[in-house]
Design an enzyme around this catalytic site. Structure first.
Site, PDB file in Angstrom:
ATOM      1  N   GLN A   1      44.611  35.894  36.622  1.00  0.00           N
ATOM      2  CA  GLN A   1      44.506  37.323  36.930  1.00  0.00           C
ATOM      3  C   GLN A   1      43.616  37.510  38.156  1.00  0.00           C
ATOM      4  OE1 GLN A   1      43.824  39.610  32.969  1.00  0.00           O
ATOM      5  NE2 GLN A   1      43.371  37.478  32.527  1.00  0.00           N
TER       6      GLN A   1
ATOM      7  N   ASP B   1      41.059  35.790  44.017  1.00  0.00           N
ATOM      8  CA  ASP B   1      40.124  35.189  44.969  1.00  0.00           C
ATOM      9  C   ASP B   1      40.608  33.897  45.612  1.00  0.00           C
ATOM     10  OD1 ASP B   1      39.735  33.271  42.903  1.00  0.00           O
ATOM     11  OD2 ASP B   1      38.070  34.429  42.070  1.00  0.00           O
TER      12      ASP B   1
ATOM     13  N   HIS C   1      47.992  39.059  39.803  1.00  0.00           N
ATOM     14  CA  HIS C   1      47.502  40.270  40.471  1.00  0.00           C
ATOM     15  C   HIS C   1      47.418  40.125  41.988  1.00  0.00           C
ATOM     16  CE1 HIS C   1      45.592  41.421  36.346  1.00  0.00           C
ATOM     17  NE2 HIS C   1      46.865  41.730  36.419  1.00  0.00           N
TER      18      HIS C   1
ATOM     19  N   CYS D   1      47.561  48.971  61.158  1.00  0.00           N
ATOM     20  CA  CYS D   1      48.421  47.910  61.684  1.00  0.00           C
ATOM     21  C   CYS D   1      48.488  47.965  63.208  1.00  0.00           C
ATOM     22  CB  CYS D   1      49.824  48.064  61.088  1.00  0.00           C
ATOM     23  SG  CYS D   1      51.001  46.855  61.697  1.00  0.00           S
TER      24      CYS D   1
ATOM     25  N   CYS E   1      52.762  47.978  64.326  1.00  0.00           N
ATOM     26  CA  CYS E   1      53.693  49.107  64.263  1.00  0.00           C
ATOM     27  C   CYS E   1      53.024  50.415  64.662  1.00  0.00           C
ATOM     28  CB  CYS E   1      54.317  49.237  62.890  1.00  0.00           C
ATOM     29  SG  CYS E   1      53.285  49.997  61.650  1.00  0.00           S
TER      30      CYS E   1
ATOM     31  N   THR F   1      38.494  35.407  30.297  1.00  0.00           N
ATOM     32  CA  THR F   1      39.176  36.699  30.357  1.00  0.00           C
ATOM     33  C   THR F   1      38.906  37.485  29.085  1.00  0.00           C
ATOM     34  OG1 THR F   1      41.319  37.828  30.421  1.00  0.00           O
ATOM     35  CG2 THR F   1      41.357  35.558  29.661  1.00  0.00           C
ATOM     36  N   SER F   2      38.664  38.784  29.255  1.00  0.00           N
ATOM     37  CA  SER F   2      38.433  39.649  28.089  1.00  0.00           C
ATOM     38  C   SER F   2      39.744  39.957  27.378  1.00  0.00           C
ATOM     39  CB  SER F   2      37.776  40.952  28.545  1.00  0.00           C
ATOM     40  OG  SER F   2      38.655  41.654  29.409  1.00  0.00           O
TER      41      SER F   2
ATOM     42  N   ILE G   1      32.586  28.499  31.167  1.00  0.00           N
ATOM     43  CA  ILE G   1      33.812  27.702  31.324  1.00  0.00           C
ATOM     44  C   ILE G   1      33.642  26.552  32.324  1.00  0.00           C
ATOM     45  CG2 ILE G   1      34.865  29.245  33.051  1.00  0.00           C
ATOM     46  CD1 ILE G   1      37.532  28.674  31.392  1.00  0.00           C
TER      47      ILE G   1
HETATM   48  P1  NAD Z   1      37.073  40.753  32.623  1.00  0.00           P
HETATM   49  O1  NAD Z   1      36.012  41.100  33.594  1.00  0.00           O
HETATM   50  O2  NAD Z   1      37.695  41.838  31.817  1.00  0.00           O
HETATM   51  O3  NAD Z   1      36.506  39.707  31.560  1.00  0.00           O
HETATM   52  C1  NAD Z   1      35.868  38.542  31.958  1.00  0.00           C
HETATM   53  C2  NAD Z   1      35.530  37.763  30.699  1.00  0.00           C
HETATM   54  O4  NAD Z   1      35.011  36.516  31.095  1.00  0.00           O
HETATM   55  C3  NAD Z   1      34.481  38.452  29.821  1.00  0.00           C
HETATM   56  O5  NAD Z   1      34.953  38.471  28.496  1.00  0.00           O
HETATM   57  C4  NAD Z   1      33.241  37.552  29.950  1.00  0.00           C
HETATM   58  O6  NAD Z   1      32.525  37.436  28.740  1.00  0.00           O
HETATM   59  C5  NAD Z   1      33.862  36.226  30.314  1.00  0.00           C
HETATM   60  N1  NAD Z   1      33.042  35.381  31.174  1.00  0.00           N
HETATM   61  C6  NAD Z   1      32.296  35.724  32.243  1.00  0.00           C
HETATM   62  N2  NAD Z   1      31.776  34.649  32.827  1.00  0.00           N
HETATM   63  C7  NAD Z   1      32.189  33.579  32.087  1.00  0.00           C
HETATM   64  C8  NAD Z   1      31.983  32.193  32.190  1.00  0.00           C
HETATM   65  N3  NAD Z   1      31.239  31.651  33.156  1.00  0.00           N
HETATM   66  N4  NAD Z   1      32.554  31.382  31.261  1.00  0.00           N
HETATM   67  C9  NAD Z   1      33.315  31.910  30.251  1.00  0.00           C
HETATM   68  N5  NAD Z   1      33.536  33.221  30.117  1.00  0.00           N
HETATM   69  C10 NAD Z   1      32.993  34.049  31.036  1.00  0.00           C
HETATM   70  O7  NAD Z   1      38.121  39.912  33.417  1.00  0.00           O
HETATM   71  P2  NAD Z   1      39.690  39.884  33.280  1.00  0.00           P
HETATM   72  O8  NAD Z   1      40.066  39.749  31.849  1.00  0.00           O
HETATM   73  O9  NAD Z   1      40.145  38.854  34.247  1.00  0.00           O
HETATM   74  O10 NAD Z   1      40.167  41.326  33.759  1.00  0.00           O
HETATM   75  C11 NAD Z   1      39.606  41.933  34.896  1.00  0.00           C
HETATM   76  C12 NAD Z   1      40.570  42.271  35.999  1.00  0.00           C
HETATM   77  O11 NAD Z   1      39.830  42.336  37.202  1.00  0.00           O
HETATM   78  C13 NAD Z   1      41.608  41.227  36.215  1.00  0.00           C
HETATM   79  O12 NAD Z   1      42.785  41.918  36.428  1.00  0.00           O
HETATM   80  C14 NAD Z   1      41.217  40.514  37.505  1.00  0.00           C
HETATM   81  O13 NAD Z   1      42.335  40.452  38.366  1.00  0.00           O
HETATM   82  C15 NAD Z   1      40.250  41.432  38.193  1.00  0.00           C
HETATM   83  N6  NAD Z   1      39.058  40.755  38.747  1.00  0.00           N
HETATM   84  C16 NAD Z   1      39.221  39.632  39.500  1.00  0.00           C
HETATM   85  C17 NAD Z   1      38.116  38.987  40.013  1.00  0.00           C
HETATM   86  C18 NAD Z   1      38.329  37.726  40.823  1.00  0.00           C
HETATM   87  O14 NAD Z   1      39.367  37.597  41.468  1.00  0.00           O
HETATM   88  N7  NAD Z   1      37.393  36.763  40.816  1.00  0.00           N
HETATM   89  C19 NAD Z   1      36.827  39.453  39.769  1.00  0.00           C
HETATM   90  C20 NAD Z   1      36.692  40.635  39.010  1.00  0.00           C
HETATM   91  C21 NAD Z   1      37.827  41.258  38.485  1.00  0.00           C
END
Ligand code: NAD
Length: 262
Positions: free
Chosen positions: A107, A110, A125, A159, A162, A209-210, A250
């Site tokens: 998701q 980056d 995404h 842009c 264009c 991910t939450s 993680i």
């Molecule tokens: P979220 O922010 O909803 O949840 C992140 C989860 O990861 C939380 O439950 C947290 O407890 C857990 N977490 C945080 N650090 C951790 C670690 N080091 N080890 C294990 N668990 C850890 O994220 P989501 O579910 O990905 O949803 C958020 C949305 O925002 C997504 O759609 C994503 O695309 C976007 N987003 C992306 C980035 C990125 O690209 N790095 C950053 C912020 C949000």
């Protein structure tokens, strides 16, 4: 079961699986210094600074009607040019090279999985490394939108191909991120590839991910395999469905798992 036992079990599951897929979110990149949305220190501070939640600021509606606010928030909070892959990205890339991992579904926007060397990465995404003109579809790198010389007075990238800043039509020539905003549809081809990967997996590892963002989180329902593993710092709605739940950082978990699998 204590943490070392859980990590040994995860390594065994990966070693013995005929097909493993990783599904991840913002928590995978927090150890690279990119905040997630839901942790206390995460991007929810947006409410205090910008008066809106991240979901509102990153919505199609705000992009359409308040593009200056959208780009201010986006540039100040979603761009981390110095971020490097952490131990989780590096371990996952190595698993793929070792033939132990078939696909990563992320998701995140980056690009850190690819920076670590992963090849089969499905970006649900999109990516903040790619940008395009909403009018002529010309492609631009991140550097283009971050250079104020390419933006109007409100910080909105225009842009050069264009229109350019001198052209009256420039309101139609916004260069936007190749990112799925809240209120927009996911890319069909990416979703189908993700469903195909999940449905064909024997082992699904979900981490950082939450599982609160839909439709991405809903893709888990396509998993028909044997074992679901969840690695997250906090509880998720799928914990009770998992055969192994690891509460931890993680990067550390993946590094230790990788050390067993070398
Ligand atoms: P979220 O922010 O909803 O949840 C992140 C989860 O990861 C939380 O439950 C947290 O407890 C857990 N977490 C945080 N650090 C951790 C670690 N080091 N080890 C294990 N668990 C850890 O994220 P989501 O579910 O990905 O949803 C958020 C949305 O925002 C997504 O759609 C994503 O695309 C976007 N987003 C992306 C980035 C990125 O690209 N790095 C950053 C912020 C949000």
């Amino acid at each position: 079961m204590d943490m070392p036992d859980k990590i040994r079990q995860l390594a065994e599951l990966i070693r013995n699986s005929a097909g493993t897929v990783f599904f991840g979110g913002a928590g995978v990149s927090t150890e690279s210094g990119i905040p997630d949305f839901r942790s206390e220190s995460g991007l929810y501070s947006a409410q205090r600074v910008y008066g809106h939640s991240p979901e509102e600021l990153l919505s199609h509606a705000v992009f359409e009607h308040e593009p200056a606010l959208f780009f201010r928030y986006y540039k100040e909070n979603l761009i981390y040019t110095d971020a490097k892959p952490n131990a989780a990205h590096i371990a996952l890339a190595r698993f793929e090279r070792q033939g132990l991992l078939q696909a990563i579904i992320t998701q995140n926007i980056d690009g850190l999985h690819q920076a670590a060397g992963s090849r089969n990465v499905l970006e649900l995404h999109g990516s903040n490394l790619r940008h395009y003109c909403v009018r002529c579809n010309a492609k631009y790198p991140l550097e283009y939108i971050m250079d104020s010389a390419n933006c109007d007075g409100g910080g909105i990238p225009i842009c050069a191909k264009c229109g350019g800043l001198a052209v009256p039509l420039r309101g139609n020539c916004i260069v936007r991120p190749d990112v799925v905003l809240y209120g927009e549809n996911l890319d069909d081809a990416v979703v189908h590839a993700a469903i195909h990967a999940i449905a064909g997996a024997e082992l699904l590892i979900v981490g950082g991910t939450s599982l609160a963002v839909y439709p991405a989180a809903g893709l888990l329902q396509y998993f028909r395999g044997g074992t679901l593993v969840l690695i997250n710092k906090t509880a998720t709605p799928y914990d009770s469905a998992a055969q192994l739940v690891i509460r931890g950082a993680i990067g550390e978990v993946m590094a230790q798992t990788g050390a067993i699998l070398t």
